[in-house]
Design a protein around this motif. Structure first.
Motif, PDB file in Angstrom:
ATOM      1  N   GLU A 102      -0.905 -13.446   1.989  1.00  0.00           N
ATOM      2  CA  GLU A 102      -2.296 -13.339   2.439  1.00  0.00           C
ATOM      3  C   GLU A 102      -3.001 -14.679   2.371  1.00  0.00           C
ATOM      4  OE1 GLU A 102      -4.392 -10.353   0.462  1.00  0.00           O
ATOM      5  OE2 GLU A 102      -3.205  -8.685   1.225  1.00  0.00           O
ATOM      6  N   LYS A 119      -0.095  -9.064  -5.330  1.00  0.00           N
ATOM      7  CA  LYS A 119       0.189  -9.685  -4.055  1.00  0.00           C
ATOM      8  C   LYS A 119       1.652 -10.022  -3.972  1.00  0.00           C
ATOM      9  CE  LYS A 119      -4.383 -11.707  -3.638  1.00  0.00           C
ATOM     10  NZ  LYS A 119      -5.154 -12.928  -3.460  1.00  0.00           N
ATOM     11  N   GLU A 140      -3.617  -4.037  10.981  1.00  0.00           N
ATOM     12  CA  GLU A 140      -4.945  -4.646  10.796  1.00  0.00           C
ATOM     13  C   GLU A 140      -5.722  -4.552  12.116  1.00  0.00           C
ATOM     14  OE1 GLU A 140      -6.222  -8.559   8.525  1.00  0.00           O
ATOM     15  OE2 GLU A 140      -5.365  -8.990  10.473  1.00  0.00           O
ATOM     16  N   SER A 144       0.868  -1.185   0.000  1.00  0.00           N
ATOM     17  CA  SER A 144       0.000   0.000   0.000  1.00  0.00           C
ATOM     18  C   SER A 144       0.896   1.223   0.000  1.00  0.00           C
ATOM     19  CB  SER A 144      -0.894  -0.002   1.258  1.00  0.00           C
ATOM     20  OG  SER A 144      -1.723  -1.150   1.211  1.00  0.00           O
ATOM     21  N   GLU A 184       0.903  -3.984   6.812  1.00  0.00           N
ATOM     22  CA  GLU A 184      -0.063  -2.966   7.188  1.00  0.00           C
ATOM     23  C   GLU A 184      -0.655  -3.325   8.535  1.00  0.00           C
ATOM     24  OE1 GLU A 184      -0.565  -0.276   5.560  1.00  0.00           O
ATOM     25  OE2 GLU A 184       0.580  -0.772   3.760  1.00  0.00           O
ATOM     26  N   LYS A 240      -9.008  -3.825   7.358  1.00  0.00           N
ATOM     27  CA  LYS A 240      -7.635  -3.617   6.856  1.00  0.00           C
ATOM     28  C   LYS A 240      -7.697  -2.950   5.492  1.00  0.00           C
ATOM     29  CE  LYS A 240      -6.956  -8.071   4.615  1.00  0.00           C
ATOM     30  NZ  LYS A 240      -6.067  -9.239   4.553  1.00  0.00           N
ATOM     31  N   GLN A 241      -6.562  -2.436   5.083  1.00  0.00           N
ATOM     32  CA  GLN A 241      -6.457  -1.698   3.830  1.00  0.00           C
ATOM     33  C   GLN A 241      -5.702  -2.548   2.824  1.00  0.00           C
ATOM     34  OE1 GLN A 241      -4.697   2.094   4.351  1.00  0.00           O
ATOM     35  NE2 GLN A 241      -4.808   2.712   2.207  1.00  0.00           N
ATOM     36  N   GLU A 242      -6.206  -2.590   1.580  1.00  0.00           N
ATOM     37  CA  GLU A 242      -5.583  -3.365   0.523  1.00  0.00           C
ATOM     38  C   GLU A 242      -5.119  -2.429  -0.586  1.00  0.00           C
ATOM     39  OE1 GLU A 242      -8.247  -6.295  -0.837  1.00  0.00           O
ATOM     40  OE2 GLU A 242      -8.255  -7.495   1.025  1.00  0.00           O
ATOM     41  N   SER A 243      -4.154  -2.901  -1.346  1.00  0.00           N
ATOM     42  CA  SER A 243      -3.606  -2.111  -2.462  1.00  0.00           C
ATOM     43  C   SER A 243      -4.583  -2.135  -3.613  1.00  0.00           C
ATOM     44  CB  SER A 243      -2.262  -2.698  -2.909  1.00  0.00           C
ATOM     45  OG  SER A 243      -1.822  -2.021  -4.058  1.00  0.00           O
ATOM     46  N   ASP A 246       1.192  -8.276   5.176  1.00  0.00           N
ATOM     47  CA  ASP A 246       1.703  -7.363   4.142  1.00  0.00           C
ATOM     48  C   ASP A 246       2.338  -6.134   4.752  1.00  0.00           C
ATOM     49  OD1 ASP A 246      -0.548  -6.320   5.205  1.00  0.00           O
ATOM     50  OD2 ASP A 246      -1.582  -5.949   3.291  1.00  0.00           O
TER      51      ASP A 246
END
Length: 804
Positions: A778, A755, A720, A643, A718, A747-750, A716
């Motif tokens: 993931e 991946k 969570e 991200s 980040e 959570k935040q994803e790109s 990843d």
């Protein structure tokens, strides 16, 4: 079909032979004081009336019975009205003086006199009673006197009528028929029906029936013929003169012994014997479709068949009672015919039946029924009547008395005056005068005679003295006789008073007894009605009892079979149960052992999870989580998708709050002190929530939901945020407990969707051939780890590819 009978007579049999075999024993029993019943049975037109009555020149059973009776008792008959029948089927005896007065009274009455044998006989019946056989009973009791009474009735439509009853004639008041027109003189007026009663000896009789005393065969048969003319006959398709009723000619014989002198009848009612012979001419059984009967004829045929059917039913029930030893009720009361002769079937006399058969082909079926019934009646046994008691007087006294009278009369005839050689009977006066002294000679022949007068004076003085003595004795005798007469008068007066008192008491007793008799008669009628109802009810109950007993026996046999089958099945099932029990015991032991091991593993896994959760909840985090260094990633030829970090110089973005899915309830929002606000745009928002840094009992008591906010670094790199939710409930000790039910992950994803791979970016040739052997972080982290029993990785470690 074969039928067997005691005697079979052909079509050409003589009336005498039939009488000698069938009726003669009944007449002998009648004179010996026993009852008898003889009836003819058969189809219409089979010869029943001819057998009973006969034809001119050849009399039937009835005139031959009468002739035998009067031939036997002819010289021993009593005068008319010595025997007098009462209205209760009994007989009284009276002296010859009373009988003479009764005869004079009857002769003076303006009623039809009793038929006399001196009158001219009706030529229509003269040939029937002219029997030349002179049959008689041997060994008749010669010391008895006899009287014969006859009566004639018919049973028509189940009603009893007296055929000898004289219809009262009123010359002023005319008779009217059903059409309201005066009857002609020759029209027949139907008599009133009679009632059946039971006497004190339980014998049935017809009340108010005319009973005529007869003294000869001609007189008795003339009475029969007079009633025969009134009997109901009609012309049917089968018989020109068909009997439409059952006729019963009853002969009663009353007999009583003579007294000890053999002169007069013994005046004791207990010694009177009354025997009865009933000659019955039944109406013929017939089928109405063959007789073409209509109207009254159809009704008559129905009643005839019904009464004959009742007779058959009574015989069948008697046969069943004797064969099977039961006490089933015999339905005598269903018909007047069977009710009248109930005593004969119960053992009060001998019963004989003559079956008449017509060999016509049209009567085949009816004749079969008649013979089948007649053959069955032979199996019924009737008890013998009890012999009458002896009177105890000297036998032969009648003839001894007659011989004495004959000898006395002969002596008187021979002795017409004084017999020679016998002195004349002297009177009492002569004998008295002979006792006086004789008088001497009183002649005075000489003046100087002085002896004659003194002698005479002396004799006279003696006679005077004797006279005085006799006068004294006579006066004494007169005084004694007067005293005796006075005593006799006193005793007679006292006896008269005593007799008057006794008579008054007897009259009171008789009045009370009459009242009691009337009450008892009413009670008897009520009880007879109740007995009739109870007999019918008992018949129904006996039939139900018999059916229930049969049903019970069948059910008991069925239950026995079922019990034996049940015992066999029980033995079989016990073996199977023992075998199955042993098998399942072993299986249960094996399953229990496996389940115990599995539950131990599950308990261990749960303990581990609870320990981790406790550590998360209670462990304080003072340092901020830092992002992992990405210097190593930069060294890699291919960078993983991450991200983008927020631009420092970018303008501030307005944060959007995400409302929790469980909003709307009362929540405890537990945010530990180590919680850091992330830069993600979606933030959990729970309205009306109590926000606390540490879980407290006070906050839990106010809410029913619990939410724990937990932050950690994802795979990843980040941060969570996990929202662990649960329900708050009270415990028995008064505190609160939390049961976790759900977990939300923020959570935040790109946006690029790439991946990072845990393996190098440049895959080898083997990896390109098999893409399925590698996964990114993931995917690898989203696989649940669960402990299972029997795993080789430790206490229950096994992978399951089920994404959370």
């Amino acid at each position: 079909t074969q039928y067997s009978f005691k005697e079979v007579f052909g079509t050409l049999v003589a009336q005498k032979k039939l009488f000698d075999v069938v009726a003669k024993p009944l007449v002998e029993d009648l004179i010996r004081g026993k009852n008898g019943l003889l009836f003819t049975y058969g189809v219409t037109g089979s010869g029943k009336t001819h057998t009973m009555t006969g034809s001119p020149g050849d009399g039937g059973l009835l005139p031959r019975c009468l002739d035998m009776i009067f031939n036997s008792i002819g010289p021993f008959q009593a005068k008319r009205f010595v025997f007098k029948l009462d209205d209760k089927n009994g007989v009284d005896v009276q002296c010859e003086v009373d009988a003479l007065l009764e005869r004079q009274k009857r002769d003076a009455m303006p009623v039809p006199k009793t038929p006399s044998g001196k009158r001219q006989i009706d030529p229509e019946i003269a040939d029937m009673i002219n029997v030349q056989d002179h049959c008689k009973v041997e060994e008749v009791d010669e010391d008895n006197v006899y009287s014969v009474f006859v009566s004639y009735i018919e049973i028509y439509n189940n009603y009893i009528y007296d055929l000898l009853e004289e219809a009262p004639f009123e010359p002023i008041k005319p008779k009217w028929n059903n059409c309201n027109t005066p009857l002609r003189n020759g029209d027949f007026i139907a008599p009133q029906s009679k009632i059946l009663r039971e006497d004190q000896n339980h014998n049935m009789y017809v009340t108010g029936c005319t009973e005529v005393e007869v003294k000869s065969t001609e007189e008795a048969f003339e009475v029969f013929w007079r009633g025969q003319k009134k009997r109901r006959i009609a012309n049917t398709q089968l018989n020109r003169e068909s009997s439409r009723s059952h006729s019963v000619f009853i002969i009663k014989l009353a007999q009583a012994p003579l007294d000890a002198d053999g002169d007069n009848v013994l005046q004791e009612k207990e010694q009177i014997v009354l025997s009865q012979l009933s000659l019955v001419d039944l109406a013929g059984s017939e089928r109405t479709n063959r007789t073409k009967a209509e109207g009254n004829r159809l009704r008559e045929a129905g009643n005839i068949n019904q009464s004959l059917m009742t007779l058959r039913t009574c015989i069948e029930v008697l046969r069943e009672n004797q064969m099977y030893g039961i006490n089933k009720m015999v339905p005598y009361r269903d018909s007047k015919l069977t009710h009248l002769f109930k005593n004969y079937f119960d053992g009060e006399g001998k019963v004989r039946m003559i079956v008449c058969v017509n060999p016509k082909a049209e009567d085949y079926e009816e004749s079969l029924q008649v013979m089948r019934f007649a053959e069955m009646t032979q199996e019924v046994e009737v008890t013998r009547p009890v012999d009458r008691p002896l009177c105890g007087l000297t036998p032969g006294r009648r003839f001894r008395n007659q011989a004495f009278r004959e000898e006395l009369s002969r002596k008187l005839e021979l002795r017409g005056g004084p017999i020679d050689g016998e002195p004349e009977e002297q009177s009492v006066l002569e004998m008295f005068l002979q006792n006086f002294p004789p008088l001497p000679a009183c002649e005075l022949l000489d003046v100087n005679d002085d002896q004659t007068l003194p002698k005479l004076i002396e004799v006279l003085e003696k006679r005077h003295k004797l006279r005085q003595m006799l006068l004294k004795e006579f006066s004494k005798a007169v005084l004694g006789l007067k005293a005796m007469l006075q005593e006799f008068d006193c005793s007679v007066a006292s006896k008269e008073n005593q007799i008057k008192v006794t008579l008054s008491e007897r009259e009171k007793t008789i009045a009370g007894q009459k009242t009691e008799i009337e009450r008892l008669e009413k009670k008897i009628k009520t009880l007879e009605y109740k007995i009739e109802i109870l007999e019918k009810t008992a018949t129904i109950y006996e039939e139900d009892k018999r059916n229930l007993q049969q049903e019970l026996e069948s059910k008991s046999q069925k239950l026995q079979r079922q019990a034996s089958d049940k015992r066999r099945l029980e033995a079989r099932f016990q073996g199977m149960v023992a075998e199955t029990t042993m098998k399942w015991e072993k299986e249960c032991e094996r399953r229990v052992a496996a389940k115990q091991l599995e539950m131990q593993n599950k308990l261990w896994v749960k303990d581990e999870k609870l320990k981790q959760l406790k550590a998360i909840v209670t462990e304080p985090k003072t340092e901020k989580p830092e992002r992992p260094s990405r210097e190593r990633d930069r060294e890699k030829p291919v960078q993983r998708s991450v991200s983008p970090s927020p631009v420092p110089n970018a303008p501030p973005v307005r944060l959007r709050q995400r409302r929790s899915r469980s909003a709307g309830e009362r929540w405890v929002d537990h945010k530990p002190a180590s919680h850091l606000p992330t830069e993600t745009l979606l933030q959990p928002h729970v309205p009306h929530a109590i926000t606390v840094a540490a879980a407290s009992e006070k906050a839990l008591a106010k809410c029913d939901k619990y939410m724990l906010t937990h932050q950690e670094i994802a795979s990843d790199g980040e941060i969570e945020t996990k929202l662990i939710k649960g329900d708050v409930f009270k415990t028995r000790g008064g505190g609160q407990a939390v049961q976790f039910t759900d977990i939300e992950t923020l959570k935040q994803e790109s946006p690029t969707g790439r991946k990072r791979r845990s393996s190098p970016s440049t895959p080898g040739p083997a990896e390109e051939a098999a893409d399925s052997e590698w996964t990114d972080v993931e995917t690898r982290c989203s696989v649940a780890v669960e402990m299972r029993a029997g795993s080789a990785l430790g206490p229950g470690y096994e992978h399951h590819a089920q994404p959370k």
